[in-house]
Scaffold this motif. Structure first.
Motif, PDB file in Angstrom:
ATOM      1  N   VAL A  17       6.777   7.746  -0.402  1.00  0.00           N
ATOM      2  CA  VAL A  17       7.229   8.870  -0.799  1.00  0.00           C
ATOM      3  C   VAL A  17       6.539   9.995  -0.649  1.00  0.00           C
ATOM      4  N   ALA A  18       5.164   9.816  -0.991  1.00  0.00           N
ATOM      5  CA  ALA A  18       4.104  11.048  -0.650  1.00  0.00           C
ATOM      6  C   ALA A  18       4.075  11.595   0.780  1.00  0.00           C
ATOM      7  N   LEU A  25       8.091  19.144   3.385  1.00  0.00           N
ATOM      8  CA  LEU A  25       7.253  20.232   2.979  1.00  0.00           C
ATOM      9  C   LEU A  25       6.608  21.012   4.291  1.00  0.00           C
ATOM     10  N   ARG A  26       5.927  20.157   5.062  1.00  0.00           N
ATOM     11  CA  ARG A  26       5.279  20.941   6.290  1.00  0.00           C
ATOM     12  C   ARG A  26       6.361  21.276   7.237  1.00  0.00           C
ATOM     13  N   TYR A 254      -0.123  19.288   0.073  1.00  0.00           N
ATOM     14  CA  TYR A 254      -1.370  18.945  -0.028  1.00  0.00           C
ATOM     15  C   TYR A 254      -1.717  18.237  -1.330  1.00  0.00           C
ATOM     16  N   VAL A 255      -1.105  18.657  -2.593  1.00  0.00           N
ATOM     17  CA  VAL A 255      -1.531  18.210  -3.982  1.00  0.00           C
ATOM     18  C   VAL A 255      -0.644  16.754  -3.839  1.00  0.00           C
ATOM     19  N   VAL A 256       0.488  16.739  -3.395  1.00  0.00           N
ATOM     20  CA  VAL A 256       1.068  15.323  -3.372  1.00  0.00           C
ATOM     21  C   VAL A 256       0.230  14.204  -2.920  1.00  0.00           C
ATOM     22  N   MET A 261      -3.546   9.785  -3.644  1.00  0.00           N
ATOM     23  CA  MET A 261      -4.743   9.088  -3.282  1.00  0.00           C
ATOM     24  C   MET A 261      -5.346   8.572  -4.487  1.00  0.00           C
ATOM     25  N   ALA A 262      -5.084   9.354  -5.646  1.00  0.00           N
ATOM     26  CA  ALA A 262      -5.770   8.822  -6.962  1.00  0.00           C
ATOM     27  C   ALA A 262      -5.206   7.712  -7.375  1.00  0.00           C
TER      28      ALA A 262
END
Length: 375
Positions: A17-18, A25-26, A254-256, A261-262
């Motif tokens: 999904v990310a 978005l890109r 990039y926040v996604v 990643m977390a």
């Protein structure tokens, strides 16, 4: 990986999904710039130095045409009429019918339709996309309520143009500048005999900067000075108006990736904590720290890449669906190879970063402490 299948499956789905979100978005950002990137390098746009809202005398066209290196000149005015209501928006331009299509060969109009348009002062040529959206057919009448040019206007569709390829704008509504000009002379004489944009073709695109300066020098210190730039630079000027929005979209993309990643790092930390006794057993059997390190890294990369590949595969059908729902916003909406590389690179980056902490922790755990660990 499959010891806790639900957890691994959900992690892969989350990464997918990310990656899909990042890719879309890109692509949105790339699509905003696509129109400018596809612009003709041999076409210059001249407008008022003060603002686009100020028009210029049409006599400027003849002076530009006489410059060495200029192979053709035409002009256009933004019409800005309302069709039925404010929600029905499509770009409308009053053009010089004798020269406009010579400078825009990418607009393909059948010869009989072009002839019919040129012989009918109230005729219009409509882009295929707009014609399909509003079900315009040859011979239909189209009423518009004037905004820039006040009054109720009625036009007849005499032609439908198509693009030379799928990257050409097929949304424009093109009408006769002469008809608008003659009509407006009786209502607002100050707006007559003027053009908003002058479009010039030049013989040598490499001389675009020099030709732009030459055109502007013709009208320097006049009452209506000009600003000339390439078609690409002109369109990028419009994009700059929404530059903050585009930066925000890129930031969200990039926040996604950082968020997932977390999540991935937490997954790997849980998996490594549960297997401390197994890692200690491997060390007791003679396997080194590097082997355990590679086990954790391999698991993390496998999960991340699996999610990344799934996300890349899903990007294509979802991008087509998104484009179908937003065709009025974007001229093209293609997932580029660079975006695909960024998606795959992001998946690998997620896998690497998520594995670092648990992999190094496994190196610090001694065999005795590992065997005592309770999972």
């Amino acid at each position: 990986m499959w010891r806790h299948r639900l957890r691994t499956g959900l992690t892969i789905a989350g990464i997918a999904v990310a990656i899909v979100s990042f890719g879309l978005l890109r692509t949105v950002v790339d699509s905003w710039y696509a129109g400018a990137e596809l612009s003709s390098s041999g076409r210059l746009i001249t407008r008022s130095e003060a603002s686009l809202s100020f028009s210029l005398p049409v006599t400027y066209g003849e002076r530009i045409r006489r410059l060495p290196g200029v192979t053709g000149v035409t002009w256009a005015n933004w019409f800005g009429g309302i069709y039925i209501n404010d929600k029905n928006f499509f770009p409308q331009f009053a053009i010089d019918d004798s020269s406009y299509f010579k400078l825009y060969p990418e607009f393909i109009v059948p010869a009989d339709q072009l002839s019919a348009f040129q012989s009918d002062r109230r005729g219009v040529i409509v882009g295929r996309k707009t014609a399909n959206k509003y079900h315009f057919k040859i011979g239909d009448t189209v009423p518009l309520i004037g905004t820039v040019y006040p009054g109720n206007w009625v036009f007849t569709v005499r032609g439908i143009y198509t693009g030379a390829d799928d990257k050409v704008d097929e949304s424009q509504f093109l009408l006769h500048w002469n008809y608008v000009n003659e009509t407006i002379k009786t209502v607002l004489p100050s707006m007559a005999d003027r053009g908003s944009l002058f479009i010039s073709n030049i013989s040598n695109p490499a001389q675009a900067a020099t030709m732009s300066a030459s055109i502007d020098s013709l009208f320097r210190n006049s009452l209506a000075e000009t600003r000339t730039e390439t078609q690409k630079a002109f369109q990028l000027g419009f994009i700059a108006m929404v530059d903050t929005v585009l930066v925000a979209i890129q930031t969200v993309a990039y926040v996604v990736i950082l968020i997932i990643m977390a999540v991935m790092a937490n997954t790997m930390a849980m998996a490594a904590r549960e297997r401390m006794r197994e890692y200690a057993t491997l060390k007791a059997l003679g396997f080194g720290d590097a082997f355990v390190f590679m086990l954790i890294l391999g698991e993390s990369l496998s999960i991340a890449v699996a999610g990344g590949v799934l996300g890349i595969v899903l990007t294509f059908p979802l991008s087509r669906a998104f484009f179908s729902a937003t065709r009025d916003l974007f001229l093209v909406f293609e997932v580029t190879s660079f975006t695909l590389m960024q998606q795959l690179g992001s998946a690998v980056f997620i896998g690497l970063i998520a594995a670092i902490a648990p992999a190094f922790n496994s190196r610090r755990i001694s065999i005795v402490d590992g065997l005592r660990a309770v999972t």
